[in-house]
Design a protein around this motif. Sequence first.
Motif, PDB file in Angstrom:
ATOM      1  N   GLY A 152      36.905  46.451  39.594  1.00 34.22           N
ATOM      2  CA  GLY A 152      37.767  47.759  40.109  1.00 34.22           C
ATOM      3  C   GLY A 152      37.747  47.328  41.975  1.00 34.22           C
ATOM      4  N   GLU A 153      36.850  46.692  42.450  1.00 35.75           N
ATOM      5  CA  GLU A 153      36.452  46.291  44.232  1.00 35.75           C
ATOM      6  C   GLU A 153      36.700  44.741  43.970  1.00 35.75           C
ATOM      7  N   ALA A 154      36.818  44.030  42.995  1.00 34.07           N
ATOM      8  CA  ALA A 154      36.973  43.144  43.098  1.00 34.07           C
ATOM      9  C   ALA A 154      38.750  42.962  42.766  1.00 34.07           C
ATOM     10  N   TRP A 155      39.905  43.281  42.126  1.00 34.08           N
ATOM     11  CA  TRP A 155      41.027  43.345  42.044  1.00 34.08           C
ATOM     12  C   TRP A 155      41.557  43.969  42.574  1.00 34.08           C
ATOM     13  N   ARG A 156      40.740  44.670  43.251  1.00 39.59           N
ATOM     14  CA  ARG A 156      42.028  45.371  45.396  1.00 39.59           C
ATOM     15  C   ARG A 156      41.297  43.939  45.697  1.00 39.59           C
ATOM     16  N   CYS A 157      40.151  43.176  45.801  1.00 40.07           N
ATOM     17  CA  CYS A 157      40.072  42.054  46.873  1.00 40.07           C
ATOM     18  C   CYS A 157      41.434  41.709  46.731  1.00 40.07           C
ATOM     19  N   ALA A 158      41.741  41.556  44.812  1.00 41.42           N
ATOM     20  CA  ALA A 158      42.741  39.827  44.932  1.00 41.42           C
ATOM     21  C   ALA A 158      44.128  40.112  45.209  1.00 41.42           C
ATOM     22  N   GLN A 159      43.900  41.779  44.645  1.00 45.35           N
ATOM     23  CA  GLN A 159      45.767  42.257  45.145  1.00 45.35           C
ATOM     24  C   GLN A 159      45.643  42.207  46.216  1.00 45.35           C
ATOM     25  N   ALA A 160      44.989  42.711  47.436  1.00 47.71           N
ATOM     26  CA  ALA A 160      45.469  42.257  48.762  1.00 47.71           C
ATOM     27  C   ALA A 160      45.478  40.837  49.763  1.00 47.71           C
ATOM     28  N   ALA A 161      44.851  39.863  48.108  1.00 45.00           N
ATOM     29  CA  ALA A 161      44.836  38.459  48.822  1.00 45.00           C
ATOM     30  C   ALA A 161      46.469  37.967  48.283  1.00 45.00           C
ATOM     31  N   GLY A 162      46.842  38.715  47.295  1.00 44.72           N
ATOM     32  CA  GLY A 162      47.940  38.362  46.927  1.00 44.72           C
ATOM     33  C   GLY A 162      47.742  37.102  45.774  1.00 44.72           C
ATOM     34  N   ASP A 163      46.713  37.544  44.933  1.00 45.36           N
ATOM     35  CA  ASP A 163      46.026  36.111  44.429  1.00 45.36           C
ATOM     36  C   ASP A 163      46.507  37.034  42.582  1.00 45.36           C
ATOM     37  N   LEU A 164      47.197  36.627  42.120  1.00 49.28           N
ATOM     38  CA  LEU A 164      47.482  36.879  40.809  1.00 49.28           C
ATOM     39  C   LEU A 164      46.326  36.470  39.239  1.00 49.28           C
ATOM     40  N   ALA A 165      45.763  35.129  40.414  1.00 50.04           N
ATOM     41  CA  ALA A 165      44.776  34.413  38.973  1.00 50.04           C
ATOM     42  C   ALA A 165      42.882  35.353  39.001  1.00 50.04           C
ATOM     43  N   GLN A 166      42.290  35.717  40.630  1.00 46.44           N
ATOM     44  CA  GLN A 166      41.835  36.420  40.589  1.00 46.44           C
ATOM     45  C   GLN A 166      41.836  37.857  39.808  1.00 46.44           C
ATOM     46  N   GLN A 167      43.257  38.879  40.026  1.00 40.28           N
ATOM     47  CA  GLN A 167      43.152  40.051  39.232  1.00 40.28           C
ATOM     48  C   GLN A 167      42.977  40.055  37.941  1.00 40.28           C
ATOM     49  N   GLY A 168      43.672  38.788  37.227  1.00 38.81           N
ATOM     50  CA  GLY A 168      43.415  38.114  35.890  1.00 38.81           C
ATOM     51  C   GLY A 168      42.469  38.382  35.302  1.00 38.81           C
ATOM     52  N   TRP A 169      40.868  37.510  35.672  1.00 34.97           N
ATOM     53  CA  TRP A 169      39.900  37.345  35.955  1.00 34.97           C
ATOM     54  C   TRP A 169      39.432  38.693  36.035  1.00 34.97           C
ATOM     55  N   ALA A 170      39.340  39.146  37.315  1.00 30.26           N
ATOM     56  CA  ALA A 170      39.090  40.797  37.772  1.00 30.26           C
ATOM     57  C   ALA A 170      39.064  42.105  36.145  1.00 30.26           C
ATOM     58  N   LEU A 171      40.605  41.522  35.630  1.00 30.75           N
ATOM     59  CA  LEU A 171      40.664  42.673  34.248  1.00 30.75           C
ATOM     60  C   LEU A 171      39.814  42.305  33.728  1.00 30.75           C
ATOM     61  N   LEU A 172      39.607  41.035  33.414  1.00 28.91           N
ATOM     62  CA  LEU A 172      38.703  40.357  31.710  1.00 28.91           C
ATOM     63  C   LEU A 172      37.107  41.439  32.487  1.00 28.91           C
ATOM     64  N   TYR A 173      36.957  41.381  33.702  1.00 24.87           N
ATOM     65  CA  TYR A 173      36.030  41.404  33.802  1.00 24.87           C
ATOM     66  C   TYR A 173      35.196  42.983  33.572  1.00 24.87           C
ATOM     67  N   ASP A 174      36.298  43.414  33.454  1.00 26.56           N
ATOM     68  CA  ASP A 174      36.393  45.078  33.373  1.00 26.56           C
ATOM     69  C   ASP A 174      36.225  45.524  32.274  1.00 26.56           C
ATOM     70  N   ALA A 175      37.213  45.008  31.179  1.00 28.49           N
ATOM     71  CA  ALA A 175      37.188  45.507  29.942  1.00 28.49           C
ATOM     72  C   ALA A 175      36.114  44.539  29.503  1.00 28.49           C
ATOM     73  N   SER A 176      35.332  43.652  30.038  1.00 31.11           N
ATOM     74  CA  SER A 176      34.569  43.495  28.524  1.00 31.11           C
ATOM     75  C   SER A 176      33.253  44.479  29.608  1.00 31.11           C
ATOM     76  N   ALA A 177      33.158  45.035  30.731  1.00 29.58           N
ATOM     77  CA  ALA A 177      32.347  46.154  31.262  1.00 29.58           C
ATOM     78  C   ALA A 177      32.620  47.499  30.603  1.00 29.58           C
ATOM     79  N   ARG A 178      34.025  47.423  29.934  1.00 26.47           N
ATOM     80  CA  ARG A 178      34.503  48.849  29.553  1.00 26.47           C
ATOM     81  C   ARG A 178      33.895  48.653  27.792  1.00 26.47           C
ATOM     82  N   THR A 179      34.108  47.317  27.196  1.00 25.47           N
ATOM     83  CA  THR A 179      33.574  47.111  25.723  1.00 25.47           C
ATOM     84  C   THR A 179      31.824  47.649  25.012  1.00 25.47           C
TER      85      THR A 179
END
Length: 748
Positions: free
Chosen positions: A549-576
Amino acid sequence: MAGPTLGGRLRGYRTAADLTIEELAERAGVSPRALSDLERDRVRRPQRRTLTAVLEALALPPADRDLVRRAADAERLPAGACPMPEPPPHFTGRGDALAAIRALAGPPDVAAGPAVVVVLTGQPGVGKTALALRAVHDLAADYPDGRLFVDLRGTQERPAASTEVLRRLLLALGVAESRIPAGPDERARVYRGLLHHRRVLLVLDNAADEEQVRPLLPGDGPGLVLLTCRRWLSGLEAVHWLPQEPLPPADATALLRAVGRPHTGDPNEIAALAVHCGHLPLALRVTGQRLHDEPELTVPALNAQLARTRNRITVLDGGAPGLAAALEVSYRSLPPAGRRTLRRLALVPGADFTADAAAALCGVDPVVAEDALDALVESGLAAIRPPDRFSLHDLIRDFADACLHRDEPDGGRAARAGLVRWLLETTVRAGLHFEPGGPGPVAGPAGPALEDTDQARAWLDAELDNWFPALRLAAAAGRHDLVIAVADALHWFSDQRLRAGIWTEVFRLGAAAATSRGDRRTQAAHLNYLAWAQTICDADPRAGVVTAGEAWRCAQAAGDLAQQGWALLYDASARTALGEHAAALRLRQRAWVAFRKVGEREGLPQAMRCLGQSLSALGRTGDALRVHRATLRLLRDPDYPMSAVVRAYSDALTCLRIGIGLAAGKRWPDSVDALREAVAGARDCGLRTVELGALIELARALRHLGAAAEAADRLATAAELADELDDADAATRVRAELAALRSAAAPR
């Protein structure tokens, strides 16, 4: 009448050149005292470099140089028989080794076959010679035809020549001097002929290399050879290896008590003192002798001193000539480059190192560094660890550290900084082999050849205990760019060593360095790596959710859509991992959209594979298989732009998911085909954890097909791999599958 001695020849040539001792010493770059000792025959075995320097300064013709060298060689090995020394007093321990030697020797009435050769290896001071002599003492009655001892002087500048050793052995075996052949091959033939029917026990002590040893080994016969060496003479064939390590704690304390004061001392304090001695027999003997000679010295007081000091050797010696004096003599006998190499090796973080690391420490070419290390080995100050590594015993490392702080003005700070830079820049070079796009040019000091992923993987594994502490040092020193470069380069490699126990710290250091630089995009990337490590490596998915979640917020502040996607994937792995499969599916769908929108080539197939995993977890097996097969088609499309390394990783992982999905539908033949591809692909990529999981699943599918023999083979491989990886969960799964296999084979 004997010819001129070495010293006499040198004195004659110097006088003929009209040079004083001081003038010749200055030309040769040696001390006047050293030259004077040579000429007066006070030093009869000069170092090779010293003698070469003197001959160069005298500018002698080749014939005269040969005369001098032959005179030096003649001084190196006195003639005579080969008497066996007595074993050292208070010999302690080594029961297993002595039993192994006796078992290898066999009964005294055994029929003659090839002579038994036992190679005792280990670091200086570990007691190889003492063990050999004790074995001779125990086995003496079994070898009535003779017990012979030869010091091969393998750690000296000029080891004993095998031709001359053969002459001594032949004399000891009763051959008259006049009947000893001149040629080495003929001497070896006569020697082996004499030993063909004799029960002789031969100790070849302190061997240099295979070339020296081979002519000295008997052929067929009832004899026994005990060969001691610091080097691993791996080129020898038909020998039995018996490597020696420092003594076990109980034996180390027993030796201390035997040499020191046998009936006094708190057992815990004695054990602590043995630890300070590194359990090394030589240090234990020196320390025990000091306790014996100084009744007022108590073990607790000695331990207290040792705990406070950086140089244990000085304390153990207590100001008397002992380990420190012996090491100092060896240190001073080294050339300047050798002394610099030894003292700077104290800066190496890990237990062993290569010539490349020594070169980085000393700012020299690796070939020059290897020569210096070989000299240290020959002097007994370093040990070789096969295949191409070196090490210092802890006590010698203490001595080297003391020399460093005494002999270098900055205490080695600049050298340490250079080593850290070299280790981390080489780590980056190695890690980039696993990155999408492969390695690129990296500025900095030259390093080892890392031409492919196999070499890169081997270097990262071998140097883990060096580069990982170096990363900590760089972080503490504020080397943010270097820390980030290392963590970036190791991101894809970390998949291959999930249980290395380092990745959370590696990526936390990377994230902290990016934060210090104020780089939000890089911070997001390294927080993503950290979330992965927390979930997968540390099995802490709740921490993974928070970090993602922290990574997604940093990526959003940086305007980096690719890193937002990776943050979502890693969040999903943890929730799995937490069993939140519906939430994980939604996050993976969002990641897939983000990767498609930004054109993230590496991320898109990862998102698709993970989508299939979520669908499977939700019971939608058919949908999951369709997604996995679409992922595999994408991965195997040669026109899809993607790095070969990531493509191969993803292919193996996708085949594993397909195999598991087919097994869920009891489609065993198709499942076996997919899982075989997964095993092969994971093995080719070095994904050992994935290979382990695929082997277990493949064995299960084979069992259902009735292929019990192959299933058992696969499980045996899986058990070995689980043990290597220290994966208790996988080991439990292997045992369960083996039980199911036995149950299926049992008669009904």
